[in-house]
Design a protein around this motif. Sequence first.
Motif, PDB file in Angstrom:
ATOM      1  N   LEU A 191       0.828  -1.212   0.000  1.00 51.32           N
ATOM      2  CA  LEU A 191       0.000   0.000   0.000  1.00 51.32           C
ATOM      3  C   LEU A 191       0.861   1.259   0.000  1.00 51.32           C
ATOM      4  O   LEU A 191       0.520   2.263  -0.627  1.00 51.32           O
ATOM      5  N   LEU A 192       1.962   1.208   0.719  1.00 49.76           N
ATOM      6  CA  LEU A 192       2.841   2.378   0.856  1.00 49.76           C
ATOM      7  C   LEU A 192       3.715   2.585  -0.375  1.00 49.76           C
ATOM      8  O   LEU A 192       4.157   3.694  -0.659  1.00 49.76           O
ATOM      9  N   GLY A 193       4.001   1.493  -1.069  1.00 50.55           N
ATOM     10  CA  GLY A 193       4.911   1.568  -2.207  1.00 50.55           C
ATOM     11  C   GLY A 193       6.366   1.751  -1.808  1.00 50.55           C
ATOM     12  O   GLY A 193       7.191   2.171  -2.632  1.00 50.55           O
ATOM     13  N   SER A 194       6.700   1.447  -0.568  1.00 48.38           N
ATOM     14  CA  SER A 194       8.085   1.629  -0.103  1.00 48.38           C
ATOM     15  C   SER A 194       8.992   0.563  -0.700  1.00 48.38           C
ATOM     16  O   SER A 194       8.563  -0.550  -0.991  1.00 48.38           O
ATOM     17  N   ARG A 195      10.272   0.917  -0.873  1.00 45.67           N
ATOM     18  CA  ARG A 195      11.239  -0.025  -1.436  1.00 45.67           C
ATOM     19  C   ARG A 195      12.063  -0.711  -0.359  1.00 45.67           C
ATOM     20  O   ARG A 195      12.639  -1.777  -0.590  1.00 45.67           O
ATOM     21  N   THR A 196      12.156  -0.062   0.791  1.00 44.69           N
ATOM     22  CA  THR A 196      12.989  -0.597   1.869  1.00 44.69           C
ATOM     23  C   THR A 196      12.170  -0.641   3.155  1.00 44.69           C
ATOM     24  O   THR A 196      11.510   0.338   3.500  1.00 44.69           O
ATOM     25  N   VAL A 197      12.233  -1.772   3.844  1.00 43.64           N
ATOM     26  CA  VAL A 197      11.542  -1.906   5.118  1.00 43.64           C
ATOM     27  C   VAL A 197      12.569  -2.101   6.226  1.00 43.64           C
ATOM     28  O   VAL A 197      13.446  -2.967   6.130  1.00 43.64           O
ATOM     29  N   LEU A 198      12.464  -1.262   7.258  1.00 45.67           N
ATOM     30  CA  LEU A 198      13.275  -1.426   8.455  1.00 45.67           C
ATOM     31  C   LEU A 198      12.323  -1.947   9.538  1.00 45.67           C
ATOM     32  O   LEU A 198      11.522  -1.185  10.069  1.00 45.67           O
ATOM     33  N   PRO A 199      12.375  -3.239   9.849  1.00 44.48           N
ATOM     34  CA  PRO A 199      11.402  -3.809  10.783  1.00 44.48           C
ATOM     35  C   PRO A 199      11.694  -3.391  12.231  1.00 44.48           C
ATOM     36  O   PRO A 199      12.838  -3.430  12.671  1.00 44.48           O
ATOM     37  N   ILE A 200      10.641  -2.958  12.929  1.00 45.98           N
ATOM     38  CA  ILE A 200      10.760  -2.570  14.337  1.00 45.98           C
ATOM     39  C   ILE A 200       9.688  -3.283  15.154  1.00 45.98           C
ATOM     40  O   ILE A 200       8.843  -3.983  14.605  1.00 45.98           O
ATOM     41  N   HIS A 201       9.726  -3.091  16.485  1.00 46.82           N
ATOM     42  CA  HIS A 201       8.708  -3.651  17.383  1.00 46.82           C
ATOM     43  C   HIS A 201       8.595  -5.172  17.223  1.00 46.82           C
ATOM     44  O   HIS A 201       7.510  -5.723  17.131  1.00 46.82           O
ATOM     45  N   TRP A 202       9.755  -5.831  17.152  1.00 47.92           N
ATOM     46  CA  TRP A 202       9.783  -7.299  17.109  1.00 47.92           C
ATOM     47  C   TRP A 202      10.981  -7.760  17.956  1.00 47.92           C
ATOM     48  O   TRP A 202      11.972  -7.039  18.113  1.00 47.92           O
ATOM     49  N   GLY A 203      10.822  -8.964  18.542  1.00 46.92           N
ATOM     50  CA  GLY A 203      11.946  -9.563  19.269  1.00 46.92           C
ATOM     51  C   GLY A 203      12.238  -8.972  20.636  1.00 46.92           C
ATOM     52  O   GLY A 203      13.130  -9.455  21.340  1.00 46.92           O
ATOM     53  N   THR A 204      11.490  -7.933  21.027  1.00 45.81           N
ATOM     54  CA  THR A 204      11.765  -7.294  22.324  1.00 45.81           C
ATOM     55  C   THR A 204      11.456  -8.263  23.462  1.00 45.81           C
ATOM     56  O   THR A 204      12.216  -8.374  24.425  1.00 45.81           O
ATOM     57  N   LYS A 213      12.862 -12.139   8.545  1.00 45.10           N
ATOM     58  CA  LYS A 213      12.915 -13.273   7.599  1.00 45.10           C
ATOM     59  C   LYS A 213      11.533 -13.666   7.123  1.00 45.10           C
ATOM     60  O   LYS A 213      11.304 -13.900   5.936  1.00 45.10           O
ATOM     61  N   GLU A 214      10.609 -13.735   8.078  1.00 45.63           N
ATOM     62  CA  GLU A 214       9.239 -14.092   7.750  1.00 45.63           C
ATOM     63  C   GLU A 214       8.633 -13.025   6.822  1.00 45.63           C
ATOM     64  O   GLU A 214       7.991 -13.356   5.821  1.00 45.63           O
ATOM     65  N   LEU A 215       8.853 -11.756   7.147  1.00 46.20           N
ATOM     66  CA  LEU A 215       8.348 -10.672   6.303  1.00 46.20           C
ATOM     67  C   LEU A 215       8.949 -10.757   4.901  1.00 46.20           C
ATOM     68  O   LEU A 215       8.236 -10.601   3.905  1.00 46.20           O
ATOM     69  N   ALA A 216      10.234 -11.044   4.826  1.00 48.25           N
ATOM     70  CA  ALA A 216      10.912 -11.131   3.525  1.00 48.25           C
ATOM     71  C   ALA A 216      10.258 -12.192   2.639  1.00 48.25           C
ATOM     72  O   ALA A 216      10.240 -12.067   1.412  1.00 48.25           O
ATOM     73  N   GLY A 217       9.703 -13.221   3.259  1.00 51.54           N
ATOM     74  CA  GLY A 217       9.021 -14.268   2.508  1.00 51.54           C
ATOM     75  C   GLY A 217       7.677 -13.846   1.933  1.00 51.54           C
ATOM     76  O   GLY A 217       7.160 -14.501   1.031  1.00 51.54           O
ATOM     77  N   TYR A 218       7.122 -12.758   2.444  1.00 52.86           N
ATOM     78  CA  TYR A 218       5.794 -12.296   2.004  1.00 52.86           C
ATOM     79  C   TYR A 218       5.842 -11.138   1.007  1.00 52.86           C
ATOM     80  O   TYR A 218       4.899 -10.935   0.264  1.00 52.86           O
ATOM     81  N   VAL A 225      13.920  -6.034   2.664  1.00 52.14           N
ATOM     82  CA  VAL A 225      13.639  -6.113   4.107  1.00 52.14           C
ATOM     83  C   VAL A 225      14.981  -6.212   4.824  1.00 52.14           C
ATOM     84  O   VAL A 225      15.707  -7.193   4.672  1.00 52.14           O
ATOM     85  N   VAL A 226      15.310  -5.171   5.569  1.00 54.52           N
ATOM     86  CA  VAL A 226      16.624  -5.112   6.199  1.00 54.52           C
ATOM     87  C   VAL A 226      16.620  -5.935   7.488  1.00 54.52           C
ATOM     88  O   VAL A 226      15.811  -5.709   8.374  1.00 54.52           O
ATOM     89  N   GLU A 227      17.508  -6.904   7.567  1.00 55.51           N
ATOM     90  CA  GLU A 227      17.592  -7.742   8.769  1.00 55.51           C
ATOM     91  C   GLU A 227      18.610  -7.127   9.721  1.00 55.51           C
ATOM     92  O   GLU A 227      19.760  -7.530   9.765  1.00 55.51           O
ATOM     93  N   TRP A 228      18.149  -6.112  10.450  1.00 54.07           N
ATOM     94  CA  TRP A 228      19.070  -5.417  11.332  1.00 54.07           C
ATOM     95  C   TRP A 228      18.895  -5.843  12.775  1.00 54.07           C
ATOM     96  O   TRP A 228      17.901  -6.475  13.131  1.00 54.07           O
TER      97      TRP A 228
END
Length: 234
Positions: A191-204, A213-218, A225-228
């Motif tokens: 929906l956003l049309g973004s090219r790069t995703v910086l995933p947050i609010h996970w793993g805390t 990784k899961e997001l990258a599969g979708y 999808v940056v795995e930072w």
Amino acid sequence: MASSKAVKITWLGHATVLVETAKGTTVLIDPFIEHNPKYPKGFELPEKIDYVLLTHGHGDHIGDTAPVAKKTGATVVAMVELAEFIAKQGVEKTIGMNLGGTVQLGDVAATMVEAKHSAGAQDSAGTHYVGVAAGFVLTPSEGPALYHAGDTTVFGDMRLIGELYQPEIAMLPIGGHYTMGPREAAVAVQLLGSRTVLPIHWGTWPVLAGTPKELAGYVAPGVDVVEWEPGDVY
Ligand code: NI
Ligand code: MN
């Protein structure tokens, strides 16, 4: 990772992100430090923080706002009711705004956009109404537009955020349980049309189980999808 970029983005775990522009404006989003189990050990915030942006009133987003603002003299930018709540904690400089509004913060235009999430602020006196949850689009004078979604599920009007502001880089919650997870976040990216995703609010905590990784599969091919890890700079 990419210090030559016009904008430097450092993930400090959970939804806490430090943005530094080429012209030296320093913006800290959703400071959650003392009780953040993923705050990078020993990481020292810059002495100069110009602005602290808050997406909503939950403790894991506003927890360290007052101490950071008092120490650095930063101006806190938030929804009007939340800005007032923070001012009562002794923070001198606040800017209260609301959905759809844009404020100019140094060389960055910050636009408050919708989010779908609850937003009460809790302290020893109970839960306080501090407006609704929001996200921010940051448009620096140099470099790509950035979107920090705050806490939210995916919603159809993310398309409007994409149309209006064209955020090249999207910081999206993907942990699930309290926000969207990877499956929903993949639709958000579309929906956003973004090219790069910086995933947050996970793993805390274990309950925030979604992973990059899961997001990258979708996501569609071509979306990065940056795995930072907390402490990493993009
Ligand atoms: Ni929240
Ligand atoms: Mn949260």
